[in-house]
Design an enzyme around this catalytic site. Structure first.
Site, PDB file in Angstrom:
ATOM      1  N   TYR A  45      -2.037   0.372  10.626  1.00 38.58           N
ATOM      2  CA  TYR A  45      -1.991  -0.129   9.254  1.00 38.58           C
ATOM      3  C   TYR A  45      -0.697   0.295   8.573  1.00 38.58           C
ATOM      4  O   TYR A  45      -0.041  -0.507   7.895  1.00 38.58           O
ATOM      5  CB  TYR A  45      -3.202   0.394   8.484  1.00 38.58           C
TER       6      TYR A  45
ATOM      7  N   SER B 174       0.850  -1.187   0.000  1.00 38.14           N
ATOM      8  CA  SER B 174       0.000   0.000   0.000  1.00 38.14           C
ATOM      9  C   SER B 174       0.883   1.234   0.000  1.00 38.14           C
ATOM     10  O   SER B 174       2.051   1.174   0.416  1.00 38.14           O
ATOM     11  CB  SER B 174      -0.890   0.002   1.250  1.00 38.14           C
TER      12      SER B 174
END
Length: 269
Positions: A162, A149
């Site tokens: 995250y 990501s």
């Protein structure tokens, strides 16, 4: 027909990648926890003329991942035997299983949420990579694609857990590429920005669809799962001597992690 494995294949980017790789000529082993979703995906792929096999797998379980590796090895052997030759080559692993939980600031961060994110994104990827690397190397044309990501190299408020997990995945990817130098396995990192899938944000907010929808409100055309699958397939189908170290892909509306344009873009009728 070379064999590819896609983890987290029951929905979103994983399912889209499996469909795309099957169209590219791979036999795709689709792996995830939800066996019913995998069965539906295999039917979709085979109905479209592709080849796919479902192997339920929980990447947080050593035993389950060992079972996945055994199933892939058995499949390669059986396909080779049917063809009257050596084992079918296992050439591609797409480490896609992962996810986010919560959007709490660090000072109020849930240890349980952080632990789950590390377990799935980092340790799950480690387990699967270790288990399947021998088969990939034996093919003499292996590729490992890490679906990370933009959170793997940029932080944002509320994304501490995250981002930390995806930073860990990015660190693992770079280290693995160094360690495999001189061996016949490529290591690729694909880093999507804002992608609207059927489950990512909803899962992050524990089923709160209103809060999940608000993430994308006013954003013209976020990325789709098929957009990311297209990038993954492109990296995996380059000539073997070409290693695409990293692809960063964002929608046009997202200039950076913290800079997202709302409203129409360009001329409107």
């Amino acid at each position: 027909m070379p064999i590819a494995i896609v983890t987290g294949a029951s929905s979103g980017i994983g399912a889209a990648t499996a469909r795309r790789l099957a169209a590219e000529g791979f036999t795709v082993v689709v792996a995830a926890r939800r066996a019913d979703r995998l069965a539906e995906l295999v039917t979709q792929i085979t109905d479209a003329g592709g080849s796919a096999v479902a192997v339920p797998c929980d990447v947080t379980s050593d035993e389950s991942v060992a079972g996945l590796a055994e199933a892939v090895a058995d499949l390669a052997e059986s396909y080779g035997r049917e063809a009257g030759g050596p084992d079918e080559p296992v050439t591609l692993l797409v480490n896609n299983a992962g996810g986010a939980l919560g959007l709490d600031p660090v000072e109020h961060g849930s240890v349980d949420d952080w632990q789950w994110m590390f377990e799935v994104n980092v340790l799950g990827t480690l387990r699967v990579t270790k288990a399947l690397l021998p088969l990939l190397e034996a093919s003499e044309a292996g590729t490992i694609v890490m679906v990370s990501s933009t959170a793997g190299f940029i932080v944002y408020e509320g994304g501490g857990g995250y981002s930390a997990a995806k930073h860990g995945m990015t660190a693992m990817t770079g280290t693995l590429r160094l360690e495999l130098a001189g061996r016949p396995v490529r290591v690729v990192e694909v880093d999507p920005g804002m992608v609207r899938t059927d489950e990512f944000a909803t899962k992050r907010f524990r089923g709160d669809t209103e809060r999940a929808d608000a993430v994308y409100a006013g954003v013209e055309m976020p990325l789709t799962a098929d957009d990311v699958a297209d990038c993954i397939a492109w990296t995996a189908t380059r000539p073997q001597h070409v290693n695409i170290d990293r692809i960063v892909v964002r929608p046009l509306a997202q200039a950076a992690q913290h800079k997202v344009a709302k409203g129409p873009i360009g001329k409107q009728s």
